[in-house]
Design an enzyme around this catalytic site. Structure first.
Site, short mmCIF file in Angstrom:
data_model
loop_
_atom_site.label_atom_id
_atom_site.label_comp_id
_atom_site.label_asym_id
_atom_site.label_seq_id
_atom_site.Cartn_x
_atom_site.Cartn_y
_atom_site.Cartn_z
N ASP A 130 0.83 -1.21 0.00
CA ASP A 130 0.00 0.00 0.00
C ASP A 130 0.87 1.25 0.00
O ASP A 130 1.92 1.27 0.63
CB ASP A 130 -0.87 0.03 1.27
CG ASP A 130 -2.14 -0.80 1.11
OD1 ASP A 130 -2.34 -1.33 0.00
OD2 ASP A 130 -2.90 -0.92 2.07
N ASP A 145 1.30 8.15 7.99
CA ASP A 145 1.14 6.72 8.38
C ASP A 145 2.29 6.32 9.29
O ASP A 145 2.12 5.70 10.34
CB ASP A 145 1.17 5.82 7.14
CG ASP A 145 -0.12 5.86 6.32
OD1 ASP A 145 -0.03 5.96 5.08
OD2 ASP A 145 -1.22 5.81 6.93
N GLU A 164 -0.28 -2.33 10.67
CA GLU A 164 -0.31 -2.32 9.20
C GLU A 164 1.04 -1.88 8.65
O GLU A 164 1.42 -2.26 7.54
CB GLU A 164 -1.40 -1.36 8.69
CG GLU A 164 -1.48 -1.32 7.17
CD GLU A 164 -2.61 -0.46 6.64
OE1 GLU A 164 -3.00 0.52 7.29
OE2 GLU A 164 -3.11 -0.79 5.54
N GLU A 165 1.75 -1.07 9.42
CA GLU A 165 3.02 -0.51 8.93
C GLU A 165 4.22 -1.38 9.26
O GLU A 165 5.36 -1.00 9.02
CB GLU A 165 3.22 0.91 9.49
CG GLU A 165 2.07 1.87 9.28
CD GLU A 165 1.58 1.92 7.83
OE1 GLU A 165 0.37 2.13 7.60
OE2 GLU A 165 2.41 1.71 6.91
#
Ligand code: AFP
Length: 345
Positions: free
Chosen positions: A62, A68, A90-91
């Site tokens: 992504d 983020d 998510e990171e």
């Protein structure tokens, strides 16, 4: 009682209720603290030393924006002082084992909807809190029903924390004057049925027949099988869609579709669908893939995607009916096309 009760007092009371409750309360408090920093960061827009500009791609491909990365660093810093067994984000490519004596594991989407930052739309932080299994390698392969707590923070006109500790959904709104979250809504309930649906309609040609049939029913309105007119919304930010559904009902669909890479939809099971599904069910709604209850699923890998249909019970169940009965899909689709030709086949 709403409006007066501060989040820290609410968590203090909860922390004395069960063996894991102290650890859960501390993690929620830490995430709430981190969210206030993120709210400050997102609210300063281009004046922040982090805008919405892309800096690369995360481990799942992504687009990754500097916000983020910063949001992830803030939440992880706030959690770092706690005895958490394992942390996933998510990171982060892989989960991080933090403290093997810890009683809980935390999965986060530090900044959901970040593609909306540069257009000044609501974004948010999503979190899921799980018990620490004996084998920490299985920490994020548990079913969604194992969650001890879940929630999300919206960074929009209000900074609000939506929280379930397993006994209903409460919403806290940040009071900037008092510098604390205060209870704004207790025991939130999603309306059983609704006339509002949310889907990215530009993907229609890629959808499976059951999803097309459901949306075509909505579009047929009072002239079709649903026998009532619908409204549509699509914000492009899961937390904003979920908050709207908690406020006025509705159904949200991010289904699997035929685009390359979207065979299991777009949303991640561990740190997006599981926590939001827990919130939906605790508020009297439902969350499904179209065929399976989201909370019954366990992830095979950390960034596994899953189709997500959630919201008002009646509409979610209709989508499931259409997934389970091809004859029903055919019976719905034929008349709609025959009489009105909504879309060219
Ligand atoms: P970003 O975090 O990359 O903005 O994605 C947000 C999201 O995962 C979810 O919050 C939205 O519902 C969905 O993507 C929107 O997806 P589309 O851009 O395909 O409509």
């Amino acid at each position: 009682m709403t409006g007066q009760l501060r989040l820290d007092d609410y968590l203090q009371r909860y922390s004395e209720t069960a063996p894991h409750a102290l650890a859960v309360a501390a993690a929620v408090d830490a995430i709430a603290s981190g969210s206030i920093e993120i709210a400050d960061l997102t609210s300063t827009g281009l004046f922040a030393d982090a805008s919405g500009l892309t800096t690369g791609r995360n481990s799942d491909g992504d687009l990754q924006r500097d916000l983020d990365v910063q949001a992830d660093a803030i939440i992880r810093r706030c959690l770092a002082r706690l005895p958490i067994a394992a942390l996933a984000s998510e990171e982060m490519r892989e989960p991080q084992i933090v403290d093997r004596e810890g009683r809980i594991c935390v999965a986060i989407d530090p900044l959901d909807g970040s593609s909306n930052i540069d257009i000044n739309m609501t974004v948010g932080t999503i979190f899921s809190i799980l018990p620490a299994p004996d084998d920490l390698g299985l920490a994020f392969h548990q079913r969604g029903t194992a969650q001890l707590a879940a929630g999300f923070v919206t960074y929009g006109p209000q900074t609000s924390l939506v929280l379930t500790l397993g006994e209903g959904v409460d919403i806290f709104t940040y009071d900037r004057a008092a510098k604390c979250f205060r209870l704004a809504r207790r025991g939130v309930q999603i309306s059983e049925t609704s006339d509002e649906f949310a889907i990215n309609a530009s993907n229609r040609r890629h959808w499976d027949p059951p999803v097309r049939a459901f949306i075509d029913e909505c579009l047929a309105g009072i002239d079709g099988p649903a026998n009532r007119d619908f409204n549509m919304r699509w914000i492009g930010s899961l937390v904003a869609e979920a908050y709207r559904i908690l406020t006025r009902g509705g159904v949200f669909l991010y289904p699997s579709d035929a685009r390359p890479g979207y065979g299991d939809g777009r949303l991640r099971l561990t740190y997006e669908a599981h926590p939001v599904a827990f919130i939906m069910e605790q508020a009297g709604g439902a969350a499904t893939t179209g065929r399976e209850r989201i909370l019954d699923l366990a992830a095979h890998n950390l960034h596994q995607r899953v189709p997500l249909i959630m919201g008002s019970h009646h509409e979610v169940r209709r989508v499931e009916e259409l997934h389970c009965d091809p004859l029903l899909v055919a019976s719905v689709s034929a008349p709609l096309f025959a009489r009105r030709g909504f879309f060219r086949l």
